[in-house]
Design a protein around this motif. Structure first.
Motif, PDB file in Angstrom:
ATOM      1  N   HIS A  97       5.414  16.439   8.686  1.00  0.00           N
ATOM      2  CA  HIS A  97       7.306  15.919   8.238  1.00  0.00           C
ATOM      3  C   HIS A  97       7.326  15.047   7.927  1.00  0.00           C
ATOM      4  O   HIS A  97       8.523  14.661   7.582  1.00  0.00           O
ATOM      5  CB  HIS A  97       7.993  16.971   8.899  1.00  0.00           C
ATOM      6  N   LEU A  98       6.885  13.758   8.231  1.00  0.00           N
ATOM      7  CA  LEU A  98       7.410  12.675   8.662  1.00  0.00           C
ATOM      8  C   LEU A  98       6.346  11.688   7.461  1.00  0.00           C
ATOM      9  O   LEU A  98       5.502  12.093   6.776  1.00  0.00           O
ATOM     10  CB  LEU A  98       7.466  11.340   9.941  1.00  0.00           C
ATOM     11  N   ASP A  99       6.625  10.572   6.116  1.00  0.00           N
ATOM     12  CA  ASP A  99       5.707  10.072   5.512  1.00  0.00           C
ATOM     13  C   ASP A  99       5.731   8.592   6.459  1.00  0.00           C
ATOM     14  O   ASP A  99       5.860   8.903   7.688  1.00  0.00           O
ATOM     15  CB  ASP A  99       7.012   9.307   4.602  1.00  0.00           C
ATOM     16  N   VAL A 100       4.368   7.668   5.775  1.00  0.00           N
ATOM     17  CA  VAL A 100       3.571   6.970   6.258  1.00  0.00           C
ATOM     18  C   VAL A 100       4.218   5.962   7.611  1.00  0.00           C
ATOM     19  O   VAL A 100       4.241   5.628   8.639  1.00  0.00           O
ATOM     20  CB  VAL A 100       2.448   6.410   5.225  1.00  0.00           C
ATOM     21  N   PHE A 101       5.901   5.263   6.717  1.00  0.00           N
ATOM     22  CA  PHE A 101       6.170   4.545   7.927  1.00  0.00           C
ATOM     23  C   PHE A 101       6.937   4.601   9.449  1.00  0.00           C
ATOM     24  O   PHE A 101       7.172   4.465  10.007  1.00  0.00           O
ATOM     25  CB  PHE A 101       8.307   3.740   6.293  1.00  0.00           C
ATOM     26  N   ASP A 102       7.527   6.395   8.478  1.00  0.00           N
ATOM     27  CA  ASP A 102       8.114   6.711  10.052  1.00  0.00           C
ATOM     28  C   ASP A 102       6.645   7.618  11.083  1.00  0.00           C
ATOM     29  O   ASP A 102       6.758   7.569  12.393  1.00  0.00           O
ATOM     30  CB  ASP A 102       8.795   7.888  10.031  1.00  0.00           C
ATOM     31  N   ASN A 103       5.555   7.882  10.733  1.00  0.00           N
ATOM     32  CA  ASN A 103       5.103   7.553  11.370  1.00  0.00           C
ATOM     33  C   ASN A 103       4.137   6.782  12.281  1.00  0.00           C
ATOM     34  O   ASN A 103       4.191   7.170  13.287  1.00  0.00           O
ATOM     35  CB  ASN A 103       3.393   8.701  10.469  1.00  0.00           C
ATOM     36  N   VAL A 104       4.369   5.622  11.568  1.00  0.00           N
ATOM     37  CA  VAL A 104       4.189   4.500  11.737  1.00  0.00           C
ATOM     38  C   VAL A 104       4.917   3.759  12.998  1.00  0.00           C
ATOM     39  O   VAL A 104       4.448   3.386  14.000  1.00  0.00           O
ATOM     40  CB  VAL A 104       3.352   2.890  10.746  1.00  0.00           C
ATOM     41  N   ALA A 124       4.667  -4.694   8.805  1.00  0.00           N
ATOM     42  CA  ALA A 124       3.074  -5.850   9.288  1.00  0.00           C
ATOM     43  C   ALA A 124       1.772  -5.231   9.177  1.00  0.00           C
ATOM     44  O   ALA A 124       1.093  -5.237   8.236  1.00  0.00           O
ATOM     45  CB  ALA A 124       3.673  -6.898   9.983  1.00  0.00           C
ATOM     46  N   MET A 125       2.408  -3.830  10.231  1.00  0.00           N
ATOM     47  CA  MET A 125       0.924  -3.479  10.390  1.00  0.00           C
ATOM     48  C   MET A 125       0.709  -2.290   8.700  1.00  0.00           C
ATOM     49  O   MET A 125      -0.589  -2.518   8.718  1.00  0.00           O
ATOM     50  CB  MET A 125       1.173  -2.476  11.772  1.00  0.00           C
ATOM     51  N   LEU A 126       1.651  -2.170   8.165  1.00  0.00           N
ATOM     52  CA  LEU A 126       0.788  -1.417   6.592  1.00  0.00           C
ATOM     53  C   LEU A 126       0.526  -2.340   6.307  1.00  0.00           C
ATOM     54  O   LEU A 126      -0.455  -2.039   5.004  1.00  0.00           O
ATOM     55  CB  LEU A 126       2.498  -0.684   6.226  1.00  0.00           C
ATOM     56  N   LYS A 127       0.469  -3.432   5.478  1.00  0.00           N
ATOM     57  CA  LYS A 127       0.576  -4.748   5.075  1.00  0.00           C
ATOM     58  C   LYS A 127      -1.473  -5.166   5.568  1.00  0.00           C
ATOM     59  O   LYS A 127      -2.146  -4.950   4.916  1.00  0.00           O
ATOM     60  CB  LYS A 127       1.113  -6.439   5.282  1.00  0.00           C
ATOM     61  N   THR A 128      -1.641  -5.155   7.356  1.00  0.00           N
ATOM     62  CA  THR A 128      -2.725  -4.874   7.717  1.00  0.00           C
ATOM     63  C   THR A 128      -3.569  -4.269   7.186  1.00  0.00           C
ATOM     64  O   THR A 128      -5.173  -4.429   6.490  1.00  0.00           O
ATOM     65  CB  THR A 128      -2.878  -5.245   9.024  1.00  0.00           C
ATOM     66  N   ARG A 149      -6.366   5.726   7.924  1.00  0.00           N
ATOM     67  CA  ARG A 149      -5.833   4.060   7.772  1.00  0.00           C
ATOM     68  C   ARG A 149      -3.819   4.173   8.162  1.00  0.00           C
ATOM     69  O   ARG A 149      -3.753   3.610   9.755  1.00  0.00           O
ATOM     70  CB  ARG A 149      -5.558   3.285   6.726  1.00  0.00           C
ATOM     71  N   VAL A 150      -3.851   4.960   8.211  1.00  0.00           N
ATOM     72  CA  VAL A 150      -1.870   5.749   8.671  1.00  0.00           C
ATOM     73  C   VAL A 150      -2.710   5.751  10.975  1.00  0.00           C
ATOM     74  O   VAL A 150      -2.126   5.191  11.150  1.00  0.00           O
ATOM     75  CB  VAL A 150      -1.154   6.131   8.276  1.00  0.00           C
ATOM     76  N   ALA A 151      -3.090   6.426  10.949  1.00  0.00           N
ATOM     77  CA  ALA A 151      -3.755   6.517  12.491  1.00  0.00           C
ATOM     78  C   ALA A 151      -3.819   5.443  13.280  1.00  0.00           C
ATOM     79  O   ALA A 151      -3.608   5.090  14.683  1.00  0.00           O
ATOM     80  CB  ALA A 151      -4.615   7.788  12.855  1.00  0.00           C
ATOM     81  N   LEU A 152      -4.439   4.736  12.223  1.00  0.00           N
ATOM     82  CA  LEU A 152      -5.451   3.698  12.604  1.00  0.00           C
ATOM     83  C   LEU A 152      -3.322   2.317  13.560  1.00  0.00           C
ATOM     84  O   LEU A 152      -3.528   2.253  14.211  1.00  0.00           O
ATOM     85  CB  LEU A 152      -6.079   2.644  12.064  1.00  0.00           C
ATOM     86  N   ALA A 153      -2.563   2.500  12.097  1.00  0.00           N
ATOM     87  CA  ALA A 153      -1.871   1.344  12.036  1.00  0.00           C
ATOM     88  C   ALA A 153      -0.464   2.234  13.570  1.00  0.00           C
ATOM     89  O   ALA A 153      -0.372   1.451  13.841  1.00  0.00           O
ATOM     90  CB  ALA A 153      -0.703   1.785  10.255  1.00  0.00           C
ATOM     91  N   ARG A 154      -1.082   3.150  13.446  1.00  0.00           N
ATOM     92  CA  ARG A 154       0.713   4.084  13.924  1.00  0.00           C
ATOM     93  C   ARG A 154       0.084   3.206  15.657  1.00  0.00           C
ATOM     94  O   ARG A 154       1.090   3.425  16.367  1.00  0.00           O
ATOM     95  CB  ARG A 154       0.192   5.357  14.707  1.00  0.00           C
ATOM     96  N   ALA A 155      -1.603   3.382  15.798  1.00  0.00           N
ATOM     97  CA  ALA A 155      -2.015   3.108  16.843  1.00  0.00           C
ATOM     98  C   ALA A 155      -1.864   1.697  17.240  1.00  0.00           C
ATOM     99  O   ALA A 155      -1.608   1.395  18.457  1.00  0.00           O
ATOM    100  CB  ALA A 155      -3.023   3.431  17.423  1.00  0.00           C
ATOM    101  N   LEU A 156      -1.862   0.713  16.302  1.00  0.00           N
ATOM    102  CA  LEU A 156      -2.027  -0.683  16.339  1.00  0.00           C
ATOM    103  C   LEU A 156      -0.342  -1.703  16.513  1.00  0.00           C
ATOM    104  O   LEU A 156      -0.596  -2.567  16.910  1.00  0.00           O
ATOM    105  CB  LEU A 156      -3.003  -1.328  15.674  1.00  0.00           C
TER     106      LEU A 156
END
Length: 365
Positions: A97-104, A124-128, A149-156
């Protein structure tokens, strides 16, 4: 700052780790040090204990005995949220129910990070992870690789010292998996986080890792760089689990010049690598990788040779696999690169197979 180069500074230290579930001994005598900035893979067959070991590092399971330190601090009493670690699961666990930005951004929001800092860190993380153009897509609109990629960004984005990855690519097809392995190496270099990666896939471990921790039935079998573990396995299990190998069984003892002499139905082979207990002949196995063998007569005393008949040929695009039977009854395989116009022997042909002595290793059965 790019900290993505492994140091010799211990970050995770487990000493004499034991884990029991009732009467079942899941982990035995685990001694393991993981250095800051490394990519370390926990590799082994299903049920060997690798995921249990990761869950103990994460704090989801507790050691039955032994000690665990992260960054020099005993973390036995710390819950997962108090440890400097984060985890990426096989099924991503993203919020649909959340977009990529809000998930991260979710973890930062829970921690009370201010809105502007939160926005800056997420961007910055989404750019990475190369997902900035998809920041406002919902999870259901993404491919499997994009979800990873989103899962990695959210964790990092939370800045963990250690990122734990539990078979994160298992649900992806081969080409996407290969691409994501390269991407994870790049992301690790850019973020400097220590990656601890769980898989049963040998290729993933070889491609991704600085070091591989091979586990069998709850015990660490070998810890080594991928190339060292592949070419110089310390046990028969390691030789058989990593890639494919030919195994020639015989009686081994010391030769007159101090090398190991293996007596087989195809004759004696003297080998420099490996170890055999002293005092008489002992049953042992010579391991030789199929790609180390070739169809030719040996021209050097540093080579081994035997004569065999080709039983079957399997064409596999860039490679062909030849199944052979030696005069002594030994079944083995030779791997050959396919080149345009090259003439190769066929089924039923008698051939000479040669390999260098230093490509063989003696192991205990």
């Amino acid at each position: 700052m790019n900290r993505g180069i492994s140091s010799e500074t211990p970050l995770i230290e487990m000493s004499n780790g034991q884990k029991k579930f009732g009467l079942f001994q899941a982990l035995t005598n685990i001694d393991l040090t993981i250095n800051e900035g490394e990519i370390v893979t926990l590799l082994g067959p299903s049920g060997c204990g690798k995921t249990t070991l990761m869950r103990i590092i994460a704090g989801f399971e507790a050691l039955s005995s032994g000690s665990l330190k992260i960054d020099g601090k005993d973390v036995a009493a710390l819950p997962p949220e108090k440890r400097p670690v984060n985890m990426v699961f096989q099924r991503y666990a993203l919020f649909p129910h959340l977009d990529v930005f809000d998930n991260v951004a979710y973890g930062l929001k829970v921690k009370g990070v201010a809105r502007e800092e939160r926005r800056s860190r997420v961007q910055a993380m989404l750019k990475t992870v190369q997902m900035e153009s998809l920041a406002h897509r919902f999870i259901g609109e993404l491919s499997g690789g994009q979800c990873q990629r989103v899962a990695l960004a959210r964790a990092l984005v939370n800045g963990p010292r250690v990122l734990l990855l539990d078979e994160p690519l298992a649900a992806l097809d081969l080409k996407i998996r290969q691409h994501m392995l390269a991407e994870m190496k790049r992301i690790q270099m850019e973020t400097g986080a220590t990656f601890v990666y769980v898989t049963h896939d040998q290729d993933e471990a070889m491609i991704l890792s600085d070091r591989v921790v091979l586990i069998d039935r709850g015990r660490i079998v070998q810890v080594d760089k991928p190339q060292d573990m592949y070419f110089r396995p310390r046990t028969l299990f390691a030789a058989k689990f990593l890639g494919e190998t030919n195994l020639f069984e015989g009686k081994a003892g010391a030769s007159s010049d101090g090398q190991i002499l293996l007596q087989t139905p195809d004759g004696p082979f003297d080998i420099t690598a490996g170890a055999v207990p002293m005092g008489g002949a002992h049953t042992a196995v010579m391991s030789v990788r199929p790609e180390a063998m070739s169809f030719r007569r040996c021209a050097s005393q540093d080579d081994h040779e035997l004569e065999a008949e080709i039983d079957d040929v399997i064409f596999s695009g860039s490679r062909s696999f030849f199944h052979l039977v030696s005069r002594g009854g030994q079944k083995f395989r030779v791997q050959v690169q396919n080149l345009p116009g090259a003439e190769l022997p066929g089924t039923g042909d008698m051939v000479h197979v040669c390999w260098r002595k230093d490509s063989a290793i003696i192991l205990q059965p």
